[in-house]
Design an enzyme around this catalytic site. Structure first.
Site, mmCIF file in Angstrom:
data_model
loop_
_atom_site.group_PDB
_atom_site.id
_atom_site.type_symbol
_atom_site.label_atom_id
_atom_site.label_comp_id
_atom_site.label_asym_id
_atom_site.label_seq_id
_atom_site.Cartn_x
_atom_site.Cartn_y
_atom_site.Cartn_z
ATOM 1 N N ILE A 172 59.851 16.320 77.276
ATOM 2 C CA ILE A 172 60.475 15.728 76.859
ATOM 3 C C ILE A 172 60.737 14.672 78.362
ATOM 4 O O ILE A 172 60.766 13.608 78.665
ATOM 5 C CB ILE A 172 62.015 15.041 75.841
ATOM 6 C CG1 ILE A 172 61.750 15.346 75.085
ATOM 7 C CG2 ILE A 172 62.972 13.938 75.869
ATOM 8 C CD1 ILE A 172 62.164 16.324 73.660
ATOM 9 N N TYR A 173 61.463 15.275 78.850
ATOM 10 C CA TYR A 173 61.633 15.399 80.539
ATOM 11 C C TYR A 173 60.469 15.044 81.537
ATOM 12 O O TYR A 173 60.365 14.349 82.397
ATOM 13 C CB TYR A 173 62.113 16.286 80.879
ATOM 14 C CG TYR A 173 62.207 16.954 82.578
ATOM 15 C CD1 TYR A 173 63.654 16.221 83.069
ATOM 16 C CD2 TYR A 173 61.825 17.214 83.485
ATOM 17 C CE1 TYR A 173 63.462 15.900 84.385
ATOM 18 C CE2 TYR A 173 61.897 17.278 84.796
ATOM 19 C CZ TYR A 173 63.371 16.567 85.482
ATOM 20 O OH TYR A 173 63.748 16.256 86.900
#
Length: 243
Positions: A152-153
């Site tokens: 996600i990051y």
């Protein structure tokens, strides 16, 4: 470069700690005026009283659409112009996709991606009218390779890499430089989600850099002559071996 920051006014988001605070200190040391933006008003008050007359602050919650939209217009009511916008505020989620929640995903994308795009959207008319400016976004080395342990990051930072490269081209004819700084692991609040054992190992092998290291690189990027853009500077701990 002598006097590169004389009479310059910078706006730094996420300025109450980490890279944002280190960049604020570095720009002030070069003679710039800095508007520190953060949602932590008490920290901003304390820091600006410590940092001197060239530091002021503006309280903004970048996750609040109204507050985010008001940031640039309200700052321009206080200062005459903005030469530098450093979009630095961000958050971190590590681990597998299934380890997190939809709400956490929304929060990360809203802060790491949407708020950056909104801040740049807000500053563009001002800088285009002046025919000059610098926009720097804090990205990450995770925006340059598939960082599978933090998808996600990493995905949010890949989005920023694409956005910066597009905006650099769109704004080049207005003498507005758009660039990103892409650090490896930095000693900051973002590492709070790291397992303690991972942090311990990283420290032991010199696998972390300091916010001040990133700030020095940002000053270098901003102090090049106007005909030069360092579009993306990757800065890593020397022992970092994942990319």
């Amino acid at each position: 470069m002598p006097d590169a920051f004389a009479d310059k006014i910078a706006v730094v988001t996420g300025a109450a700690s980490g890279i944002g605070l280190a960049t604020t200190r570095a720009l002030l040391a070069e003679g710039a005026q800095v508007v520190m933006v953060d949602r932590n008003e008490s920290a901003l008050k304390e820091l600006t009283s410590e940092l001197g007359s060239k530091a002021c602050y503006h309280v903004t919650d970048l996750l609040d659409p109204t507050s985010c939209a008001q940031m640039v217009p309200e700052i321009l009511e206080v200062v005459s112009h903005i030469d530098i916008l450093h979009c630095n505020a961000g958050t971190y989620i590590g681990g597998d996709l299934t380890d997190t929640t939809p709400d956490a995903i929304d929060r990360m994308l809203n802060l790491n991606v949407n708020a950056v795009m909104k801040n740049v959207h807000a500053i563009c008319p001002h800088m285009q009218e002046r025919g000059t400016g610098d926009i720097i976004v804090t990205c990450s080395v995770a925006g340059h390779f598939p960082t599978y342990w933090e998808p996600i990051y990493s995905g949010s930072k890949w989005a920023i890499t694409s956005f910066v490269q597009c905006m650099r081209r769109q704004l080049a004819s207005s003498d507005i430089r758009v660039a990103q700084i892409s650090p490896g692991p930095v000693v900051s609040a973002l590492l709070a989600d790291w397992p303690e054992e991972n942090l311990r190992k990283a420290r032991e092998i010199g696998g972390l850099i300091e916010p001040e290291d990133v700030a020095e690189a940002i000053v270098f990027m901003l102090s090049r002559r106007r005909g030069v853009t360092i579009r993306d500077l990757i800065i890593l701990p020397s022992t970092f071996d994942r990319v």
